[in-house]
Design a protein around this motif. Sequence first.
Motif, PDB file in Angstrom:
ATOM      1  N   LEU A   1      10.820  25.615 -75.803  1.00 34.62           N
ATOM      2  CA  LEU A   1      10.740  24.185 -75.508  1.00 34.62           C
ATOM      3  C   LEU A   1       9.856  23.957 -74.296  1.00 34.62           C
ATOM      4  O   LEU A   1      10.007  24.618 -73.266  1.00 34.62           O
ATOM      5  N   GLU A   2       8.939  23.005 -74.414  1.00 37.76           N
ATOM      6  CA  GLU A   2       8.050  22.713 -73.286  1.00 37.76           C
ATOM      7  C   GLU A   2       7.704  21.239 -73.283  1.00 37.76           C
ATOM      8  O   GLU A   2       7.913  20.519 -74.247  1.00 37.76           O
ATOM      9  N   GLY A   3       7.157  20.792 -72.172  1.00 41.61           N
ATOM     10  CA  GLY A   3       6.808  19.387 -72.003  1.00 41.61           C
ATOM     11  C   GLY A   3       7.292  18.886 -70.659  1.00 41.61           C
ATOM     12  O   GLY A   3       7.824  19.640 -69.848  1.00 41.61           O
ATOM     13  N   GLU A   4       7.087  17.595 -70.409  1.00 43.82           N
ATOM     14  CA  GLU A   4       7.441  16.991 -69.119  1.00 43.82           C
ATOM     15  C   GLU A   4       8.480  15.900 -69.319  1.00 43.82           C
ATOM     16  O   GLU A   4       8.385  15.093 -70.239  1.00 43.82           O
ATOM     17  N   ILE A   5       9.491  15.903 -68.458  1.00 39.62           N
ATOM     18  CA  ILE A   5      10.511  14.859 -68.448  1.00 39.62           C
ATOM     19  C   ILE A   5      10.366  14.062 -67.156  1.00 39.62           C
ATOM     20  O   ILE A   5      10.432  14.627 -66.066  1.00 39.62           O
ATOM     21  N   LYS A   6      10.179  12.760 -67.292  1.00 41.53           N
ATOM     22  CA  LYS A   6      10.124  11.895 -66.111  1.00 41.53           C
ATOM     23  C   LYS A   6      11.520  11.376 -65.824  1.00 41.53           C
ATOM     24  O   LYS A   6      12.168  10.779 -66.694  1.00 41.53           O
ATOM     25  N   ILE A   7      12.007  11.632 -64.616  1.00 41.53           N
ATOM     26  CA  ILE A   7      13.364  11.245 -64.236  1.00 41.53           C
ATOM     27  C   ILE A   7      13.316  10.456 -62.924  1.00 41.53           C
ATOM     28  O   ILE A   7      12.706  10.906 -61.946  1.00 41.53           O
ATOM     29  N   LEU A   8      13.924   9.286 -62.910  1.00 41.27           N
ATOM     30  CA  LEU A   8      14.060   8.511 -61.680  1.00 41.27           C
ATOM     31  C   LEU A   8      15.355   8.928 -60.998  1.00 41.27           C
ATOM     32  O   LEU A   8      16.414   8.980 -61.633  1.00 41.27           O
TER      33      LEU A   8
ATOM     34  N   GLU B   1      16.521  -0.272 -67.764  1.00 41.58           N
ATOM     35  CA  GLU B   1      16.798  -1.429 -68.617  1.00 41.58           C
ATOM     36  C   GLU B   1      15.547  -1.858 -69.376  1.00 41.58           C
ATOM     37  O   GLU B   1      15.618  -2.346 -70.504  1.00 41.58           O
ATOM     38  N   GLN B   2      14.371  -1.647 -68.750  1.00 40.12           N
ATOM     39  CA  GLN B   2      13.099  -1.977 -69.392  1.00 40.12           C
ATOM     40  C   GLN B   2      12.510  -0.798 -70.162  1.00 40.12           C
ATOM     41  O   GLN B   2      11.356  -0.825 -70.574  1.00 40.12           O
ATOM     42  N   LYS B   3      13.325   0.278 -70.325  1.00 39.85           N
ATOM     43  CA  LYS B   3      12.962   1.456 -71.126  1.00 39.85           C
ATOM     44  C   LYS B   3      11.818   2.266 -70.527  1.00 39.85           C
ATOM     45  O   LYS B   3      11.069   2.926 -71.241  1.00 39.85           O
ATOM     46  N   ASN B   4      11.647   2.218 -69.220  1.00 38.56           N
ATOM     47  CA  ASN B   4      10.571   2.988 -68.600  1.00 38.56           C
ATOM     48  C   ASN B   4      11.049   3.536 -67.265  1.00 38.56           C
ATOM     49  O   ASN B   4      11.221   2.795 -66.309  1.00 38.56           O
ATOM     50  N   PRO B   5      11.287   4.849 -67.151  1.00 39.16           N
ATOM     51  CA  PRO B   5      11.202   5.860 -68.206  1.00 39.16           C
ATOM     52  C   PRO B   5      12.534   5.958 -68.954  1.00 39.16           C
ATOM     53  O   PRO B   5      13.282   4.980 -68.995  1.00 39.16           O
ATOM     54  N   ALA B   6      12.845   7.166 -69.479  1.00 43.17           N
ATOM     55  CA  ALA B   6      14.034   7.299 -70.315  1.00 43.17           C
ATOM     56  C   ALA B   6      15.292   7.593 -69.509  1.00 43.17           C
ATOM     57  O   ALA B   6      16.384   7.206 -69.904  1.00 43.17           O
ATOM     58  N   ILE B   7      15.173   8.308 -68.379  1.00 44.81           N
ATOM     59  CA  ILE B   7      16.343   8.862 -67.691  1.00 44.81           C
ATOM     60  C   ILE B   7      16.363   8.459 -66.221  1.00 44.81           C
ATOM     61  O   ILE B   7      15.324   8.480 -65.550  1.00 44.81           O
ATOM     62  N   GLY B   8      17.543   8.125 -65.717  1.00 45.27           N
ATOM     63  CA  GLY B   8      17.714   7.851 -64.298  1.00 45.27           C
ATOM     64  C   GLY B   8      19.009   8.465 -63.797  1.00 45.27           C
ATOM     65  O   GLY B   8      20.002   8.537 -64.530  1.00 45.27           O
ATOM     66  N   ILE B   9      19.009   8.926 -62.557  1.00 46.89           N
ATOM     67  CA  ILE B   9      20.216   9.452 -61.910  1.00 46.89           C
ATOM     68  C   ILE B   9      20.364   8.709 -60.589  1.00 46.89           C
ATOM     69  O   ILE B   9      19.508   8.823 -59.703  1.00 46.89           O
ATOM     70  N   CYS B  10      21.438   7.938 -60.459  1.00 48.24           N
ATOM     71  CA  CYS B  10      21.559   7.125 -59.252  1.00 48.24           C
ATOM     72  C   CYS B  10      22.986   6.625 -59.086  1.00 48.24           C
ATOM     73  O   CYS B  10      23.857   6.837 -59.937  1.00 48.24           O
ATOM     74  N   LEU B  11      23.202   5.949 -57.951  1.00 48.13           N
ATOM     75  CA  LEU B  11      24.474   5.301 -57.682  1.00 48.13           C
ATOM     76  C   LEU B  11      24.568   4.043 -58.545  1.00 48.13           C
ATOM     77  O   LEU B  11      23.542   3.406 -58.833  1.00 48.13           O
ATOM     78  N   GLY B  12      25.776   3.697 -58.950  1.00 49.52           N
ATOM     79  CA  GLY B  12      25.901   2.483 -59.746  1.00 49.52           C
ATOM     80  C   GLY B  12      27.340   2.056 -59.891  1.00 49.52           C
ATOM     81  O   GLY B  12      28.237   2.888 -60.015  1.00 49.52           O
ATOM     82  N   ARG B  13      27.559   0.756 -59.882  1.00 49.72           N
ATOM     83  CA  ARG B  13      28.897   0.205 -60.081  1.00 49.72           C
ATOM     84  C   ARG B  13      28.959  -0.646 -61.344  1.00 49.72           C
ATOM     85  O   ARG B  13      29.939  -0.650 -62.056  1.00 49.72           O
ATOM     86  N   TYR B  14      27.891  -1.391 -61.608  1.00 43.93           N
ATOM     87  CA  TYR B  14      27.840  -2.240 -62.787  1.00 43.93           C
ATOM     88  C   TYR B  14      26.652  -1.818 -63.642  1.00 43.93           C
ATOM     89  O   TYR B  14      25.534  -1.700 -63.141  1.00 43.93           O
ATOM     90  N   THR B  15      26.893  -1.589 -64.934  1.00 43.69           N
ATOM     91  CA  THR B  15      25.852  -1.092 -65.820  1.00 43.69           C
ATOM     92  C   THR B  15      25.484  -2.159 -66.841  1.00 43.69           C
ATOM     93  O   THR B  15      26.370  -2.692 -67.526  1.00 43.69           O
ATOM     94  N   PRO B  16      24.185  -2.485 -66.972  1.00 45.09           N
ATOM     95  CA  PRO B  16      23.771  -3.439 -68.016  1.00 45.09           C
ATOM     96  C   PRO B  16      24.221  -2.971 -69.399  1.00 45.09           C
ATOM     97  O   PRO B  16      24.297  -1.772 -69.672  1.00 45.09           O
TER      98      PRO B  16
END
Length: 306
Positions: free
Chosen positions: A98-105, A146-161
Amino acid sequence: MIQQKLADNLNWTLLHVLIVIYEEGSVSAAANRLNITQSAVSQSLKKLEEKIDSQLVIRNTKPLKLTPMGHYCLKVAQTIFTEITSIEAMKGINSHLLEGEIKILVASRIHNPKYNNFLVYFKRKYPNITLNMNVKSSLDILSDIEQKNPAIGICLGRYTPEVINHKLLFEQRYYLYCGYHHPLFDAIDLSLDSLLKEEFIALLCEDIGDVLSPITLFKEAHGLNGRISAYTNNLDEAVRLIYTGYGIGALPDQFIEATHLESKLRRLPPEDGVADIPVHIYWHKTRALSLIESKFIEEIVAFYGS
């Protein structure tokens, strides 16, 4: 023969553009996601319509709507997308292929030993996958996902859309701290009452409704109504301001353990801390994921579930 000719000449890229236009709702948003010009997206759509000899998109609607033939072509394109990813899955039997790039916020200053251990594990299992980690505020990360850019995020959160999937990874425990240059640093027999008149350093995301608002709610509930002497949106600057005596403030304990200033900061009452702030992984419910994006989400969720 006509059907065979279409199959021989139809470019998969054109169908992929149709999927992205539908998911994003506009040509401009599709261009942004694909990192190409709006003109290139429009030309691809035009070529697809010429190949099929049918109008696929109803122009001048927000979001763009598909014609009946457009919906049929979308279903075909989505089926092809699934089949293509299944080819990758066959390669994925051996994770080294498996290869490629994953963009993660990611939110800044997330410290958790298990998170570090996961990254070690993922690198060893998938050595040819590249991680493109982009640091943003938690609020901006959720907005981007929420705007689908990019696919993955890791962060603090209390309320999720509603349109976003999420899984809890861990919680960061926040405690009150003072710094080396603050009068409380060498004080003895401190209690919560000792802090009632103290000035505070506040992170901007402590506002009511934001990700760190439990800190503000704790201070209000316990009468910690001292003046805010400084605001910042940066955890490193909060540490600096606390160290230099501008006031006391709430910081995540695992972050402090990782900083060179640990010996220059003093944890204050209450002993059990102020609040637990959850850290989640987020991804959009309807955005098509690549195989390696799916693998990353699957692996980290399973790792924290173990």
